[in-house]
Enzyme design. Structure first.
Site, PDB file in Angstrom:
ATOM      1  CD  GLU A   1      -2.614   0.913   2.865  1.00 44.86           C
ATOM      2  OE1 GLU A   1      -2.163   0.132   3.554  1.00 44.86           O
ATOM      3  OE2 GLU A   1      -3.506   1.848   3.048  1.00 44.86           O
TER       4      GLU A   1
ATOM      5  CE  LYS B   1      -7.275   1.332   3.499  1.00 46.56           C
ATOM      6  NZ  LYS B   1      -6.057   1.715   4.023  1.00 46.56           N
TER       7      LYS B   1
ATOM      8  CB  CYS C   1      -4.706  -2.101   4.122  1.00 47.78           C
ATOM      9  SG  CYS C   1      -3.791  -2.228   5.849  1.00 47.78           S
TER      10      CYS C   1
ATOM     11  CG  LEU D   1      25.794   4.096  28.537  1.00 45.56           C
ATOM     12  CD1 LEU D   1      26.987   3.558  28.049  1.00 45.56           C
ATOM     13  CD2 LEU D   1      24.684   3.364  28.103  1.00 45.56           C
TER      14      LEU D   1
END
Lengths: 571, 571
Positions: B44, B111, B147, B318
């Protein structure tokens, strides 16, 4: 000839405050009753506030909203009320209007036209209504519909008129942008003229995150005469007597068989209120200029965001520039000077003029401003980072560090004293990304985020004119814009002059104009490409920007939904 | 019995990269041609990437997308291609599939079912299609749809089968969340079983801002047998021979007259490819665990965000905790260790263990990590602010200052070296607002934003298991979570333990469960109220959070649209 007295309750609900909104609705029903109104009308989704967004996906919220409607319904004695609420069960919801009278639910209208563009997402939540009933109250026939329903020539209003409606009540939560009020009026006049019907247009007021509902409710009779207009940007109960001539010839072309079938007539079991009524004459609303209108929207948006979110005060970084000066002036007008705190955070690049202008501004606005030099902190960053950056050239990194130190200090005051940080960036900066993420972009609310730079100056000038003196010091309005993050910096080193930039930004961001057209706007090829490249590349910054008040036809935020990952080049 | 060879081009387009996507489509058409495929199918909106969002409002973008389709069409010699693109003019757009063959456009399918929930906004852009044609290629009849069209029993596929389709090609851009793949398969099997038709399910792959398209395309024959499955999370061209028995009795109930009228049959003027074809046998895809699936999604999402946005490396703060350890491991797997830079920024509250764990982690991951103590900077803030804060108690202000100093340092490295900052917050923190805006929330991309804390541990354990040793040091996985922003701080001082918290968060944020049900989840009244209050009040933080990868059924961001100004209390 019959007369109906309609009270327009132009209220300011808070999203999710079902109890508070209902208390307000109850009090307005009672006030309207005292004014002998036959019908009192409330805005779209008055019970829940607009837009409730994904609260609508919570089944408990829907149930609670219906409970709230029942409470409001209970006080309708001798009066008919039209109240916006959410009908249905989870999964099948309708944006609805309840027609209630004498404590009873007479009918529920479901919105037919669901807006799903711009800031609207109504297909995300609601089903479309398919019934367009009319109601008989005494000898008068009326229809109800909701906001977007009215924007279509062949919409529900036409069906209702063909079914005999003398009066259409259109309830709204219509968000503000510049020019919207006259756009609405034109649309309503067009419906009146085609259908020869009286229309009550009731709008919400108030600020809700990015949106302003500007009120300005009005009533037009079937001849196109405006009977009454409510204020813009203020809560108000407006009462009006509408004369209905039911013998008039109905206008409008034929309806299809399909549509006619869906019409039903419901008798509202109440006559019009009998006996003498107090007079409802009132003076006409003064027309305000565009600049005043925008200023009022910013003022309401700021006040409502601060108050509805429970903040007592705000803190603003004052740079000596025009943007922070305007934000401070708006904040003072919205919240009172005792609730506005200025922070001046000079660095080695800050000029003497900036300091003088901040001092002068604070004095004229009557706010406290403290000066917190950032040099010590800036030096500590440079020393800490020296081992890693010492082989690199000084660049925007060092500029952004300063902006982020200021952001951190503003947030520290916010954390310590509970003040909301008002960010001061304008739409021109926001468009091209001429702002530091987590730096000058830091804040809970970005008051002038949708105001282009040129309009910032206009708003300052208007505010000074209104004051009759320079509330914002004159030098702030004519000195050259600068970020003061390095020696001799000027905005024009990086950007085209604002009179060139602002129209290009509008063409690209708001109007989706093609590059060919933008090229003809006074910027050469390279300049135009550069501006558009800057806009496209700044989407990641805008995604993390605080919400701010929409005042143009297309604001950043929910109104303009752009991918960050995006390789499209229109140039 | 007839045979058709279909090539599934499971590609990874980039939103807006019309040229790049088209080059990719062209190369896959050529590859499919070499494999003697009769039909090659693309996902799509393969031309534009999905979702193009408000790029669709730019008329120039629509025109450029049609030009791109024409380029792809030109290379279809001896092969039929199905390519997703945007059809129409500005204001009347359709999410479409082009059926092209021998350089000609044979038809365009629009669609019919437009999703407008969750992350989808298709009503914002598209009109619904009303035609459900079938095509004849050689002796085989097939239908195409897009879809969402496939998710309805009475959708376009049923009409197409009733019109004689032996094969349905369903092209998708179906975003990933945990469990979605099996959900899709169940749906497709249900259509196959009811309609006795073969189905080609072709999905996109790739990361686009918050979304992951996970591929996993597959083909099921009319008896319900899976003929082939493509990989999840990888670009791939998969070829399959589908045997069509056109004499079979068509299943499915009768269609209404209205629907039948909309059916038309178009002859695709190409026979099936003649002559011997190379073999297409391939081994079955291994089934992966849920944990591996999530890890793969995070890896793809990180790699695509970084690469598609043109970054060369990333920088990660971190702390010695589990969240930043996981993000670093994912980044190394996604980008290679040479592109991952760690910053350890200890304060006086940082423990010896944290330093050891960061050092150990960096060594095991093979990344460079530098240590930048923040004490000097923190002290400079405290000294600068002392005059204003000296009469106040130490509170979260001082904690947030530290987090924001770290945010500022990370952003300085980003500015200086062009590295993207990866934020390390998890979904549990994001939900209750246990994170500092502009501090640990700072970053361009928030890798584990949608991963609840408990799942963070599971992902680390799975990654260690896969490595066959402790890539993430074991102590990180069992020591108590702490923000280390004040002495002896632990997450459980502020939050319920994560095994209690995470299910409540899911119930409230993802499942919209009522407070009554949440109360029964092992948290007392006060604790449950407190958690929900924290979630509601943190909306303003989430609004300014970086985008991150959706892996659950409801992520923060475009998937959950909540008002900031919101007084609703469900407790």
């Amino acid at each position: 000839m019959k007369k109906v007295r309609v009270a327009l309750a132009q209220i300011n609900p808070v999203v999710g405050d079902l109890d508070g909104n209902t208390r307000k609705i109850v009090s307005y029903i009672k006030k309207a009753g005292k004014l002998k109104a036959d019908i009192v009308v409330f805005p779209e989704l008055a019970i829940t506030g607009y837009p409730p967004e994904d609260l609508l996906l919570k089944p408990q919220f829907i149930k609670d909203n219906i409970k709230a409607l029942n409470k409001a319904m209970a006080v309708t004695r001798g009066i008919t009320a039209v109240i916006g609420f959410v009908d249905g069960d989870s999964g099948t919801l309708y944006n609805s209007a309840a027609i209630v009278s004498n404590g009873k639910l007479l009918d529920v209208y479901h919105k037919n036209q669901l807006p799903n563009y711009g800031v609207f997402d109504e297909y995300r939540y609601f089903q479309t209504g398919k019934r367009y009933p009319v109601y008989k109250l005494g000898g008068i026939t009326f229809g109800i519909n909701i906001c977007e329903d009215m924007w279509f020539d062949d919409g529900p209003a036409k069906v209702q008129v063909m079914s005999g409606a003398d009066l259409i009540i259109n309830i709204n939560a219509s968000p503000y942008h510049l020019g919207k009020a006259s756009f609405r009026k034109k649309m309503v006049y067009s419906r009146v003229s085609k259908n020869k019907v009286a229309i009550v247009y009731i709008n919400m007021i108030g600020g809700q995150d990015e949106l302003i509902f500007d009120g300005g409710s009005f009533v037009v009779d079937s001849t196109g005469k405006t009977l009454v207009s409510a204020k813009q940007f203020a809560e108000e109960l407006v009462t009006v007597d509408i004369e209905i001539n039911s013998s008039r010839k109905k206008a409008g072309s034929k309806l299809s068989a399909v549509r006619r079938k869906k019409v039903d007539k419901i008798n509202v079991p109440l006559g019009l209120v009998k006996g003498p009524k107090p007079s409802v004459r009132r003076k006409k609303q003064a027309v305000i200029t565009e600049t005043e209108e925008i200023y009022s929207a910013l003022l309401l948006g700021t006040r409502d965001y601060v108050r509805k979110n429970g903040f007592k005060g705000v803190v603003i970084g004052l740079s000596g520039g025009v943007d922070s000066a305007l934000v401070a002036a708006i904040a003072v007008d919205a919240l009172g000077r005792e609730n506005v705190h200025g922070l001046f955070m000079p660095s080695v690049y800050t000029s003497k003029e900036s300091r003088e202008d901040v001092d002068s501004l604070a004095e004229r606005l009557g706010i406290k401003s403290i000066s917190i030099p950032i040099n010590r902190i800036f030096t500590s960053y440079l020393k800490t980072l020296d081992g890693y950056f010492n082989k690199t050239k000084t660049d925007t990194t060092e500029e952004n560090l300063q902006a982020r130190i200021r952001g951190n200090i503003l947030m520290a005051f916010s954390n310590k004293f509970g003040w909301l940080v008002l960010a001061t960036g304008n739409k021109s900066e926001m468009s091209v990304g001429y702002a530091t993420l987590y730096g000058d972009m830091a804040g809970g609310f970005a008051v002038i985020k949708d105001v282009p730079k040129i309009m910032v100056y206009e708003l300052c000038k208007w505010r000074n004119m209104k004051e009759g003196k320079d509330l914002i010091p004159e030098r702030i309005l004519w000195k050259e814009p600068t970020a003061e993050l390095k020696p001799d910096q000027r905005d024009v080193d990086t950007l085209p002059p604002y009179p060139v930039l602002d129209p290009i930004l509008k063409a690209y961001v708001e109007d989706d104009k093609s590059f060919d057209k933008i090229m003809k706007m006074g910027c050469d090829l390279e300049c135009a490409q550069n501006v558009i490249r800057m806009i496209d590349r700044s989407e990641y910054k805008r995604r993390q920007a605080p919400p701010g008040i929409k005042i143009t036809a297309r604001a950043f935020g929910k109104d303009r939904r752009f991918p960050i990952t995006n390789r499209y080049k229109s140039y």
